[in-house]
Design an enzyme around this catalytic site. Sequence first.
Site, short mmCIF file in Angstrom:
data_model
loop_
_atom_site.label_atom_id
_atom_site.label_comp_id
_atom_site.label_asym_id
_atom_site.label_seq_id
_atom_site.Cartn_x
_atom_site.Cartn_y
_atom_site.Cartn_z
CD GLU A 1 9.97 2.77 0.74
OE1 GLU A 1 9.76 3.58 1.66
OE2 GLU A 1 9.11 2.01 0.28
CB THR B 1 2.97 9.18 7.64
OG1 THR B 1 4.05 8.57 6.91
CG2 THR B 1 3.22 10.68 7.67
CG ASP C 1 1.57 14.91 1.51
OD1 ASP C 1 1.11 15.74 2.29
OD2 ASP C 1 2.49 15.12 0.68
NE ARG D 1 -11.27 6.52 27.39
CZ ARG D 1 -10.40 5.62 27.84
NH1 ARG D 1 -9.24 6.02 28.32
NH2 ARG D 1 -10.71 4.33 27.80
NE ARG E 1 2.87 0.68 7.45
CZ ARG E 1 2.59 0.45 6.17
NH1 ARG E 1 3.35 0.96 5.22
NH2 ARG E 1 1.56 -0.28 5.84
NE ARG F 1 4.44 7.08 0.41
CZ ARG F 1 3.73 6.05 0.00
NH1 ARG F 1 3.77 5.67 -1.23
NH2 ARG F 1 2.95 5.40 0.83
N GLY G 1 24.95 5.40 13.93
CA GLY G 1 26.38 5.53 13.64
C GLY G 1 26.79 5.05 12.25
N GLY H 1 -0.75 4.17 5.08
CA GLY H 1 0.07 3.26 5.87
C GLY H 1 -0.16 3.49 7.35
CG ASP I 1 6.90 7.68 5.07
OD1 ASP I 1 7.53 6.71 5.52
OD2 ASP I 1 6.01 7.58 4.20
NE ARG J 1 -0.30 2.41 1.09
CZ ARG J 1 0.22 3.41 1.82
NH1 ARG J 1 -0.32 4.60 1.75
NH2 ARG J 1 1.27 3.20 2.59
CG ASP K 1 6.04 11.97 3.84
OD1 ASP K 1 5.23 12.05 4.80
OD2 ASP K 1 5.84 11.23 2.86
CB SER L 1 -4.79 10.34 4.39
OG SER L 1 -4.16 9.11 4.30
CE LYS M 1 35.04 5.27 10.11
NZ LYS M 1 33.84 5.83 10.68
O1 F6P Z 1 4.06 5.84 4.25
C1 F6P Z 1 4.49 4.81 5.06
C2 F6P Z 1 5.15 3.74 4.24
O2 F6P Z 1 5.54 2.68 5.09
C3 F6P Z 1 6.34 4.20 3.40
O3 F6P Z 1 7.51 4.33 4.14
C4 F6P Z 1 6.39 3.14 2.34
O4 F6P Z 1 6.96 3.64 1.16
C5 F6P Z 1 4.93 2.83 2.12
O5 F6P Z 1 4.24 3.23 3.29
C6 F6P Z 1 4.61 1.38 1.84
O6 F6P Z 1 3.26 1.31 1.50
P1 F6P Z 1 2.39 -0.02 1.49
O7 F6P Z 1 2.01 -0.33 2.91
O8 F6P Z 1 1.21 0.34 0.68
O9 F6P Z 1 3.23 -1.10 0.90
#
Ligand code: F6P
Length: 321
Positions: free
Chosen positions: A224, A126, A104, A26, A254, A172, A186, A12, A128, A73, A130, A106, A215
């Site tokens: 997600e 990324t 990860d 550079r 993204r 992810r 918030g 991604g 994420d 991908r 993660d 990649s 509230k």
């Molecule tokens: O890893 C980045 C990400 O945007 C995740 O947050 C999401 O689960 C995934 O890629 C979506 O992947 P794709 O672009 O293959 O739909």
Amino acid sequence: MSKVIGVLTSGGDAPGMNAVVRAIVRCGLSKGHKILGVDRGYEGLMNNEIEEMKSHSVSDVIGRGGTILQSARSKQFMTEEGVMQAVNVIKANSMDALIVIGGDGSFKGARELAKKGINVIGIPGTIDLDIDCTDYTIGFDTAVNTAMEAIEKIRDTSSSHNRCSIVEVMGRNAGYIALWCSISGGAEITLIPEKGEPDFKDIANQVAENKNMGKKHELIIVAEGIGKTAELAEYIENETGITTRATILGYLQRGGRPTAIDRIHGSMMGSKAIDLIDSGVYNRIVALKNGDYVDIEINEALNMKKDINEEMYRVAKALAY
Ligand code: F6P
């Protein structure tokens, strides 16, 4: 000694990837190396979609979202034949090293290349956050800021109508974007995969209780990795009678102009990768650890498992009190 260095972006895309590519080009040229840009990640590598990059190839890209090298991908690269095809292309182009900017998945691909004797360096890119070996992954800050702005707009309308809003953010299997959005936006409730399956009944009770406490609106951030956003909205509305709307932010997180944080870390990590290659150090992942740019052996880096920041989770809950 002058080296031939390939660079690709994979998986991604993430805002700030262009800052990394720019720094590699550079800083690499400044040390006398030749830089080859590989288009469309491993897919393009297997198909020899490669062009030499000059300083002007990265003019005016530091502020651009996406990746100028494009990404993919690749299923084919996950096969033995795919990896061998890539190895042959790397050798045919006389590459001394390949820099992979991605997550990860990649890096696992890069590790396969390393097993075949290719010199690789990974840079975490990324949204994420993660990847355990690093405190930062390029794109995260921009994605959180983009999501936070969208969440604020949803809060405005949610307040006007005394509604409950559920916003699903990307990540992810990780809850980092959600957690940061919760604190900065918030949120009253934060649902992340690291904390297991949510109990819909408990959530509905809490929403009702919050309304009784006065509230004006209710904001629930769902990662997600939890999903079920529309189902949860329906459940809360049926149980509490409070109008509930679900929004999945999706791919807008993204894109967009990278923040200064992504441009700076991207530039520093790109430069670090060149320094490693310059010194003949290979098969490492560049990382940010406690404010320093460091490098970690690729197998070690891939064996680490990232946990959620418990202190941040605790604070997110307390701030919703
Ligand atoms: O890893 C980045 C990400 O945007 C995740 O947050 C999401 O689960 C995934 O890629 C979506 O992947 P794709 O672009 O293959 O739909």
